[in-house]
Design a protein around this motif. Structure first.
Motif, PDB file in Angstrom:
ATOM      1  N   MET A  87       0.837  -1.207   0.000  1.00 18.46           N
ATOM      2  CA  MET A  87       0.000   0.000   0.000  1.00 18.46           C
ATOM      3  C   MET A  87       0.869   1.253   0.000  1.00 18.46           C
ATOM      4  SD  MET A  87      -3.332  -0.872   2.361  1.00 18.46           S
ATOM      5  CE  MET A  87      -2.481  -1.653   3.731  1.00 18.46           C
ATOM      6  N   TRP A  88       1.905   1.266   0.827  1.00 18.77           N
ATOM      7  CA  TRP A  88       2.790   2.430   0.894  1.00 18.77           C
ATOM      8  C   TRP A  88       3.457   2.659  -0.464  1.00 18.77           C
ATOM      9  CZ3 TRP A  88       8.011   3.287   0.238  1.00 18.77           C
ATOM     10  CH2 TRP A  88       8.477   4.545   0.660  1.00 18.77           C
ATOM     11  N   GLY A  89       4.046   1.602  -1.009  1.00 19.05           N
ATOM     12  CA  GLY A  89       4.710   1.724  -2.308  1.00 19.05           C
ATOM     13  C   GLY A  89       3.746   2.085  -3.421  1.00 19.05           C
ATOM     14  N   GLY A  90       2.552   1.502  -3.381  1.00 12.06           N
ATOM     15  CA  GLY A  90       1.546   1.809  -4.387  1.00 12.06           C
ATOM     16  C   GLY A  90       1.107   3.255  -4.353  1.00 12.06           C
ATOM     17  N   ARG A  91       0.948   3.788  -3.147  1.00 12.93           N
ATOM     18  CA  ARG A  91       0.582   5.213  -3.024  1.00 12.93           C
ATOM     19  C   ARG A  91       1.711   6.112  -3.506  1.00 12.93           C
ATOM     20  NH1 ARG A  91      -0.928   3.776   2.039  1.00 12.93           N
ATOM     21  NH2 ARG A  91       0.812   4.918   2.943  1.00 12.93           N
ATOM     22  N   LYS A  92       2.916   5.800  -3.068  1.00 14.09           N
ATOM     23  CA  LYS A  92       4.066   6.655  -3.415  1.00 14.09           C
ATOM     24  C   LYS A  92       4.346   6.642  -4.915  1.00 14.09           C
ATOM     25  CE  LYS A  92       4.949   7.989   0.724  1.00 14.09           C
ATOM     26  NZ  LYS A  92       4.568   9.307   1.151  1.00 14.09           N
ATOM     27  N   SER A  93       4.106   5.507  -5.562  1.00 15.99           N
ATOM     28  CA  SER A  93       4.378   5.398  -6.998  1.00 15.99           C
ATOM     29  C   SER A  93       3.213   5.889  -7.854  1.00 15.99           C
ATOM     30  CB  SER A  93       4.679   3.938  -7.361  1.00 15.99           C
ATOM     31  OG  SER A  93       3.507   3.150  -7.208  1.00 15.99           O
ATOM     32  N   GLY A  94       2.048   6.059  -7.244  1.00 20.92           N
ATOM     33  CA  GLY A  94       0.878   6.471  -7.996  1.00 20.92           C
ATOM     34  C   GLY A  94       0.091   5.311  -8.592  1.00 20.92           C
ATOM     35  N   VAL A  95       0.558   4.082  -8.361  1.00 19.49           N
ATOM     36  CA  VAL A  95      -0.157   2.909  -8.877  1.00 19.49           C
ATOM     37  C   VAL A  95      -1.481   2.721  -8.135  1.00 19.49           C
ATOM     38  CG1 VAL A  95      -0.062   0.381  -9.070  1.00 19.49           C
ATOM     39  CG2 VAL A  95       1.942   1.758  -9.661  1.00 19.49           C
ATOM     40  N   LEU A  96      -1.481   2.992  -6.821  1.00 20.18           N
ATOM     41  CA  LEU A  96      -2.695   2.887  -6.018  1.00 20.18           C
ATOM     42  C   LEU A  96      -3.148   4.285  -5.606  1.00 20.18           C
ATOM     43  CD1 LEU A  96      -1.741  -0.050  -3.590  1.00 20.18           C
ATOM     44  CD2 LEU A  96      -3.093  -0.180  -5.697  1.00 20.18           C
ATOM     45  N   GLY A  97      -4.438   4.417  -5.421  1.00 22.66           N
ATOM     46  CA  GLY A  97      -4.977   5.667  -4.896  1.00 22.66           C
ATOM     47  C   GLY A  97      -4.864   5.675  -3.381  1.00 22.66           C
TER      48      GLY A  97
END
Length: 158
Positions: free
Chosen positions: A22-32
């Motif tokens: 979740m952290w990586g997804g948020r930081k990369s923009g892959v996840l909202g």
């Protein structure tokens, strides 16, 4: 190792992994905006925690809660495994994760005000939440399986 303990350990490891995703997804923009951030906001709304311990402190409270829930759900997975011993662990994990998502995220979380509800969240956000529950539960299942495997009767193929 005892299967319940193994599943709880699997749950905690999976909880750490999904938090990192979740952290990586948020930081990369892959996840909202991910469910952990919704939970941090809810904790703050209900307790005023950010004023007392800041965003980092509130995030740590949420992380502790997530790991405790992950261990508890791992324990429940072990019970489910007893009823479906012939089901492949990845499949049972995926079904278990789907069940957790439906009950906890689509059902209970909106009633408590943690989330806005899956229809309101939209298909992307709802899909991300569902996918993360499946990942967490499959990882739980696979770790539990690995920790309970008897290497003298079930060798691991490399």
């Amino acid at each position: 190792m005892d299967k319940r303990r193994a599943a709880m350990i699997g749950g905690v490891v999976a909880g750490v992994l999904t938090t990192a995703v979740m952290w990586g997804g948020r930081k990369s923009g892959v996840l909202g905006k991910t469910l952990d951030r919704d939970a941090v906001d809810w904790i703050d709304r209900t307790t005023g925690s950010r004023d007392a311990i800041g965003d980092v402190g509130t995030s740590l409270v949420e992380f502790g809660n997530h790991l405790a829930a992950s261990a508890a759900f791992g324990r429940f997975y072990a019970e489910l495994r007893d009823h479906f011993p012939d089901t492949p662990p990845p499949l049972l994990g995926a079904l278990f994760g789907t069940g957790l998502y439906v009950v906890n995220i689509a059902g209970i979380a909106p009633l408590l005000g943690i989330t806005e509800g899956e229809v309101e969240a939209g298909p992307r956000k709802a899909g991300e939440r569902w996918m993360l529950h499946i990942v967490q539960s499959v990882v739980t299942a696979m770790i539990a399986e690995r920790l309970t495997r008897d290497p003298t009767t079930q060798p691991i193929e490399e």
